[in-house]
Design an enzyme around this catalytic site. Structure first.
Site, PDB file in Angstrom:
ATOM      1  N   GLU A  80       1.821  -0.255  -2.635  1.00  0.00           N
ATOM      2  CA  GLU A  80       2.028   0.600  -3.811  1.00  0.00           C
ATOM      3  C   GLU A  80       1.902   2.094  -3.444  1.00  0.00           C
ATOM      4  O   GLU A  80       1.553   2.437  -2.314  1.00  0.00           O
ATOM      5  CB  GLU A  80       1.026   0.174  -4.902  1.00  0.00           C
ATOM      6  N   HIS A  81       2.123   2.952  -4.430  1.00  0.00           N
ATOM      7  CA  HIS A  81       2.224   4.408  -4.239  1.00  0.00           C
ATOM      8  C   HIS A  81       1.036   5.053  -3.490  1.00  0.00           C
ATOM      9  O   HIS A  81      -0.105   4.616  -3.603  1.00  0.00           O
ATOM     10  CB  HIS A  81       2.356   5.086  -5.604  1.00  0.00           C
ATOM     11  N   ASP A  82       1.353   6.094  -2.758  1.00  0.00           N
ATOM     12  CA  ASP A  82       0.348   6.971  -2.130  1.00  0.00           C
ATOM     13  C   ASP A  82      -0.548   6.274  -1.102  1.00  0.00           C
ATOM     14  O   ASP A  82      -1.685   6.709  -0.891  1.00  0.00           O
ATOM     15  CB  ASP A  82      -0.531   7.649  -3.205  1.00  0.00           C
TER      16      ASP A  82
END
Ligand code: UDP
Length: 218
Positions: A139-141
């Site tokens: 997922e993000h980041d």
């Protein structure tokens, strides 16, 4: 220019990634040959309809451009082979399945294996020779180091940092961190299959269970 592609490792991992690699070349309209490279072979043979040879024979092949995916789950072996390829000026090859989803600002160092149904969302940085097996997501980041391995179905949520050589077992779930306090999986740590990781994991340890706890060495 003549091109030759290699899948390094003709055991389980390599034989599962060969069809993914073949589909990638087909998608790109590239008719080049893909061979298996495996150091256990003394002479050239055929494995799953592909030529298979040891590294010395691959190196001796007259193709002018060679690219290799290291398809071996053991991350220490991947690193050893990556160093050898670099010394021999052979490029690392990233292979990704037709249905892999990559969103925005994803940076992946060459040599990754992204298996079918993998999703990598946005603003993610991934190091050398990453293996994301079937149905895993990032997922993000997230920031993922070099030679990190995900078995099938790993759920890596947002704002997680995974350091070099960590191994995440099948179906493990890692809780999201925050932008100012990412959850960190330390260098060389092992997360057991099905573990539910709710807090950072120190380097070198193995964690198992739900919530995941350090497995003490006996
Ligand atoms: N291998 C190799 N060179 C090395 C180390 C390993 O060619 O320096 C090959 C080994 O002969 C075997 C494969 O890589 O065929 C690793 O297979 P294994 O079943 O251990 O793991 P997996 O396929 O699950 O990664």
């Amino acid at each position: 220019m003549s091109e030759l592609f290699g899948i390094y490792g003709a055991s389980g991992c390599g034989r599962s990634l060969m069809p993914v690699a073949r589909a990638q070349l087909k998608r790109l309209g590239n008719p080049a040959e893909i061979v298996f490279i495996d150091d256990s072979l003394v002479a050239e043979t055929i494995i799953n309809s592909h030529r298979a040879m040891n590294y010395a024979a691959f190196k001796a092949h007259p193709a002018t451009q060679k690219k290799v995916l290291i398809a071996i789950a053991n991350s220490q072996v991947r690193e050893k082979i990556a160093i050898k390829l670099e010394q021999d000026a052979i490029e690392r090859w990233t292979v990704q399945a037709d249905n892999v989803v990559l969103m925005d600002e994803v940076e992946i160092s060459p040599g990754a294996a992204l298996s079918p149904f993998v999703t990598i969302t946005s603003n993610i940085k991934i190091g050398k020779c990453f293996h994301a097996n079937l149905y895993s997501y990032v997922e993000h980041d997230c920031v993922i180091g070099d030679y990190v391995t995900f078995a099938p179905g790993v759920k890596c949520n947002g704002n997680i940092h995974i350091q070099d050589h960590a191994y995440i077992g099948a179906g493990a779930v890692i809780k999201q961190g925050t932008p100012d306090k990412p959850l960190v999986i330390g260098k060389g740590a092992v997360v057991g299959m099905g573990a539910v990781v709710t807090k950072s994991v120190p380097p070198g340890v193995t964690v198992v269970g739900s919530p995941a706890r350090i497995l003490e060495k006996k």
